[in-house]
Design an enzyme around this catalytic site. Sequence first.
Site, PDB file in Angstrom:
ATOM      1  N   ASP A   1      -3.752 -10.544  35.028  1.00  0.00           N
ATOM      2  CA  ASP A   1      -4.747  -9.884  35.866  1.00  0.00           C
ATOM      3  C   ASP A   1      -5.148 -10.777  37.037  1.00  0.00           C
ATOM      4  OD1 ASP A   1      -4.915  -7.668  34.143  1.00  0.00           O
ATOM      5  OD2 ASP A   1      -6.289  -8.777  32.828  1.00  0.00           O
TER       6      ASP A   1
ATOM      7  N   ASP B   1     -12.079  -8.450  65.224  1.00  0.00           N
ATOM      8  CA  ASP B   1     -13.508  -8.324  65.545  1.00  0.00           C
ATOM      9  C   ASP B   1     -14.293  -8.023  64.266  1.00  0.00           C
ATOM     10  OD1 ASP B   1     -15.890  -7.910  67.005  1.00  0.00           O
ATOM     11  OD2 ASP B   1     -15.450  -5.776  67.263  1.00  0.00           O
TER      12      ASP B   1
ATOM     13  N   HIS C   1     -13.662  -8.925  74.768  1.00  0.00           N
ATOM     14  CA  HIS C   1     -13.761  -7.620  74.109  1.00  0.00           C
ATOM     15  C   HIS C   1     -15.169  -7.033  74.061  1.00  0.00           C
ATOM     16  CE1 HIS C   1     -14.987  -9.707  70.348  1.00  0.00           C
ATOM     17  NE2 HIS C   1     -15.535  -8.549  70.049  1.00  0.00           N
TER      18      HIS C   1
ATOM     19  N   GLU D   1     -19.213  -3.652  76.716  1.00  0.00           N
ATOM     20  CA  GLU D   1     -20.212  -3.024  75.848  1.00  0.00           C
ATOM     21  C   GLU D   1     -21.572  -3.706  75.973  1.00  0.00           C
ATOM     22  OE1 GLU D   1     -18.487  -2.026  72.050  1.00  0.00           O
ATOM     23  OE2 GLU D   1     -20.331  -2.683  71.068  1.00  0.00           O
ATOM     24  N   ASP D   2     -21.590  -5.008  76.079  1.00  0.00           N
ATOM     25  CA  ASP D   2     -22.845  -5.740  75.909  1.00  0.00           C
ATOM     26  C   ASP D   2     -23.358  -6.492  77.136  1.00  0.00           C
ATOM     27  OD1 ASP D   2     -22.911  -4.919  73.285  1.00  0.00           O
ATOM     28  OD2 ASP D   2     -21.937  -6.714  72.513  1.00  0.00           O
TER      29      ASP D   2
ATOM     30  N   HIS E   1     -18.755 -15.722  69.085  1.00  0.00           N
ATOM     31  CA  HIS E   1     -18.112 -14.576  68.425  1.00  0.00           C
ATOM     32  C   HIS E   1     -16.758 -14.230  69.061  1.00  0.00           C
ATOM     33  CE1 HIS E   1     -17.318 -10.612  66.837  1.00  0.00           C
ATOM     34  NE2 HIS E   1     -17.545 -10.064  68.015  1.00  0.00           N
TER      35      HIS E   1
HETATM   36 MN    MN Z   1     -17.282  -7.953  68.809  1.00  0.00          MN
END
Ligand code: MN
Length: 575
Positions: free
Chosen positions: A283, A164, A99, A103-104, A75
């Site tokens: 369109d 992200d 990133h 957090e993880d 990821h």
């Molecule tokens: Mn992420």
Amino acid sequence: MGDEQPPGRRGSRLLRDAAWRAGRFSGVVDLEPVLRAHRAGYPKAKMAPVRRAYEAAELAHRGQSRKSGEPYIIHPIEVTLILAELGMDTATLQAALLHDTIEDTSYTLDELRSDFGDEIAVLVDGVTKLDGSKWGERAEAETFRKMVLAAAADLRVLLIKLADRLHNLRTLGFQPAHKQQRIARQSQELLIPFAERLGMYELKREMDDLCFSVLQPEAHAAIAAALTAREAEGRMLLEPALRRLRASLKDQRLSARVILHRRHLWAVHLDVGTHLDTLQPADLFRLLVLVDGEDRDCYIALGAVHTSMTPVPGRLKDFISLPRFNLYRALHTRVIADGGKVMDVIIRTRQMHRLAERGLAAHIQDVARGKRADVAGRIDLEWLRRLLAWQNDATSADFLESLRGDLRPDLIAAFTTEGGVIPLPPGATPIDFAYALGPEIGNHAIGALVNGRLAPLHARLDSGAVVHILTAETARPSAEGLDAATTPTARLLIRRHLAAQRADDADDAAETGRRMVAEAVAATGMELLDLECRGVSGSIAGRLGFRDLDELYAAVASGDVDLHPLVSQLTADSA
Ligand code: MN
């Protein structure tokens, strides 16, 4: 020395990890595409910092996997690849790799700062979610506020967040259905408007269509099928006109590419809804004329378009001399092609096209390569700064509501007398305009000159209106002002001012009432303070149904409670 040397003398616990020293990377994923894309944009950039960020992230996430079952590190690498392909600088790529670590994983922000420095730490912190266990249901709104705050200092935070989210949307299929819907809806509401505001249309279009496919899978599939089915027809229809156009451009000695450009599915859906049977080539497609040259060459190309196909009157939009609030610049016109079918044409130089597709990312790249001195440049980030300056003490819910309001895509443009652009929602009034200039101007506004004519604060502004706000030092926000205001920001600021005003008035009233009671009590030879300290006044206030003494005294001042029976009661109770 050599490869076993941990980078940086103050390497953290993570980077001192035995596994790192042994150089045993799991090696399951390939950083090479990221490095290749980065080198293409920055031939002189050093790749070691990017590798080092990858190594730290890989170690931190080792053993974690995504819902798809793939190793988690895929990821951050994909997110970084999106940013590398957009031409982002080395620091952004490092931060993108890292990133999700704070957090993880057990990697801490302090450790990251000591390993990678302040610049990277600020970027990573800006996209790190607040702890749900501490912030409860406010976590989402407060996380957003934190990110916007960080973005005001460094816009690259927003780019990392957008990349992200784009990758999360691409891989949404692995999430349970209710989560897919929530993420898609939140993206439509808050993140896609950011992408649009920053002029990042390439990214916006992909996010639009990914959300569309989650929220309305059948409509999405139907439009995709129609687009494929009608493409050949559209090309055939346009072929003779295109030949004339190319010849006409050549006559003007312009070198330009003419492209039949497929519109993205969500844009088609917004235009035609479910009426797929009436779909016209106009369109589904746009004619894109990419001019090699300067701004003025676009107007020459416009002449070539209008001599080879009949223009539809009133459909010319000049976003070169009157740009929108983002970086977008182009000429738009509508023509009638052979067979009587209308077609929209967009004319841009190559440089405009790059900005139109990548927006802020293109700007940041120019700055990083030293081609441009200021990153803000033409991007109007006033709205972001204004939003932040006033909303520091707004509640979470108010903040999100204001943000949504400020990010609406259908804004009109009003102008200051100096030519500054103020984006406002349709139906906005001079009072909204006044608060958009700042709370001081809003609070003291008494009227406005709209296009040089006197107008009341509740007048409706049209796009293009030039507005001058008239103020008076003694003027204060009023209930009428609140009625006239339509933007969440203006309404929030007026409401807050009125509430403060009411509180002030209440304080004054309580003070006056207390003085009246104190004098009457003194006349009986007692002291009000003494009665208050003994709880006598408090218990009477309670019996009379007031929440506190201030309310009781304010009621005395207003005459709602009679002074003399109250004083008799007080003296009787104190005995
Ligand atoms: Mn992420």
